[in-house]
Design a protein around this motif. Structure first.
Motif, PDB file in Angstrom:
ATOM      1  N   UNK A  49       1.841 -37.480  -1.254  1.00  0.00           N
ATOM      2  CA  UNK A  49       1.369 -38.609  -2.046  1.00  0.00           C
ATOM      3  C   UNK A  49       0.811 -38.136  -3.390  1.00  0.00           C
ATOM      4  N   UNK A  50       0.053 -37.056  -3.370  1.00  0.00           N
ATOM      5  CA  UNK A  50      -0.487 -36.502  -4.615  1.00  0.00           C
ATOM      6  C   UNK A  50       0.651 -36.070  -5.542  1.00  0.00           C
ATOM      7  N   UNK A  51       1.690 -35.482  -4.981  1.00  0.00           N
ATOM      8  CA  UNK A  51       2.837 -35.044  -5.785  1.00  0.00           C
ATOM      9  C   UNK A  51       3.552 -36.242  -6.408  1.00  0.00           C
ATOM     10  N   UNK A  52       3.692 -37.318  -5.639  1.00  0.00           N
ATOM     11  CA  UNK A  52       4.354 -38.510  -6.170  1.00  0.00           C
ATOM     12  C   UNK A  52       3.539 -39.119  -7.308  1.00  0.00           C
ATOM     13  N   UNK A  53       2.240 -39.230  -7.113  1.00  0.00           N
ATOM     14  CA  UNK A  53       1.386 -39.786  -8.172  1.00  0.00           C
ATOM     15  C   UNK A  53       1.494 -38.937  -9.440  1.00  0.00           C
ATOM     16  N   UNK A  54       1.494 -37.625  -9.287  1.00  0.00           N
ATOM     17  CA  UNK A  54       1.616 -36.738 -10.444  1.00  0.00           C
ATOM     18  C   UNK A  54       2.984 -36.907 -11.116  1.00  0.00           C
ATOM     19  N   UNK A  55       4.033 -36.976 -10.315  1.00  0.00           N
ATOM     20  CA  UNK A  55       5.382 -37.123 -10.878  1.00  0.00           C
ATOM     21  C   UNK A  55       5.514 -38.432 -11.659  1.00  0.00           C
ATOM     22  N   UNK A  56       4.905 -39.508 -11.126  1.00  0.00           N
ATOM     23  CA  UNK A  56       4.983 -40.816 -11.781  1.00  0.00           C
ATOM     24  C   UNK A  56       3.925 -40.994 -12.870  1.00  0.00           C
ATOM     25  N   UNK A  57       3.039 -40.011 -12.988  1.00  0.00           N
ATOM     26  CA  UNK A  57       1.930 -40.064 -13.947  1.00  0.00           C
ATOM     27  C   UNK A  57       1.066 -41.302 -13.739  1.00  0.00           C
ATOM     28  N   UNK A  58       0.743 -41.530 -12.460  1.00  0.00           N
ATOM     29  CA  UNK A  58      -0.100 -42.662 -12.091  1.00  0.00           C
ATOM     30  C   UNK A  58      -1.379 -42.164 -11.432  1.00  0.00           C
ATOM     31  N   UNK A  59      -2.489 -42.835 -11.687  1.00  0.00           N
ATOM     32  CA  UNK A  59      -3.706 -42.483 -10.957  1.00  0.00           C
ATOM     33  C   UNK A  59      -3.506 -42.769  -9.464  1.00  0.00           C
ATOM     34  N   UNK A  60      -4.129 -41.944  -8.630  1.00  0.00           N
ATOM     35  CA  UNK A  60      -4.127 -42.155  -7.182  1.00  0.00           C
ATOM     36  C   UNK A  60      -5.555 -42.466  -6.776  1.00  0.00           C
ATOM     37  N   UNK A  61      -5.759 -43.680  -6.286  1.00  0.00           N
ATOM     38  CA  UNK A  61      -7.094 -44.151  -5.916  1.00  0.00           C
ATOM     39  C   UNK A  61      -7.253 -44.040  -4.401  1.00  0.00           C
ATOM     40  N   UNK A  62      -8.259 -43.279  -3.971  1.00  0.00           N
ATOM     41  CA  UNK A  62      -8.598 -43.185  -2.552  1.00  0.00           C
ATOM     42  C   UNK A  62      -9.792 -44.082  -2.266  1.00  0.00           C
TER      43      UNK A  62
END
Length: 136
Positions: free
Chosen positions: A55-68
């Motif tokens: 999930x962290x890799x996907x957020x980085x690839x899409x350049x989107x914040x990941x909110x936990x």
């Protein structure tokens, strides 16, 4: 003129789920509404899954914040959930991690625009809310 909005993808996943599987579920959800990753403001999930490498890799690839989000924040969104998993209720006290995470991250007054869909070990839901700059 209406307030600017943001679309949030709420993600539920099993531990160890790899990026391609998460991306496939996200793409399926977005395609159902003729949207793409560029239409998203962020990805959101329960805090215990926010450090999952896929999930962290996907957020980085899409350049989107990941909110936990903490379990309590998800539980506060249970009334807005359209689907219910008895397993998820037992674990997190909410019908759907994906739906609750999307609603919670989208902020006050958010609406579910795509109920949870499941693909393998991943679930995804989409919510629309006010932009972060306008969220109290």
């Amino acid at each position: 003129m209406s307030a600017p909005t943001m679309i949030v993808a709420g993600i539920g996943l099993r531990p160890g789920t790899e990026e391609p599987a998460i991306r496939a579920c996200l793409d399926l959800a977005l395609n159902r509404l003729s949207l793409g990753p560029a239409d998203l403001g962020c990805l959101a999930t329960v805090s215990s899954r926010a450090a999952e490498p896929g999930l962290a890799a996907l957020a980085a690839r899409l350049r989107l914040p990941l909110v936990g989000l903490p379990d309590e924040a998800l539980a506060g969104m249970d009334a807005g959930c359209a689907t219910r998993s008895t397993r998820v209720v037992a674990l997190y006290g909410v019908g759907s991690v994906a739906e609750a995470a999307a609603l919670a991250a989208a902020g006050a007054g958010a609406e579910l625009i795509l109920p949870r869909i499941a693909l393998g070990r991943v679930t995804c839901a989409l919510a629309r809310g006010r932009t972060r700059s306008e969220t109290p």
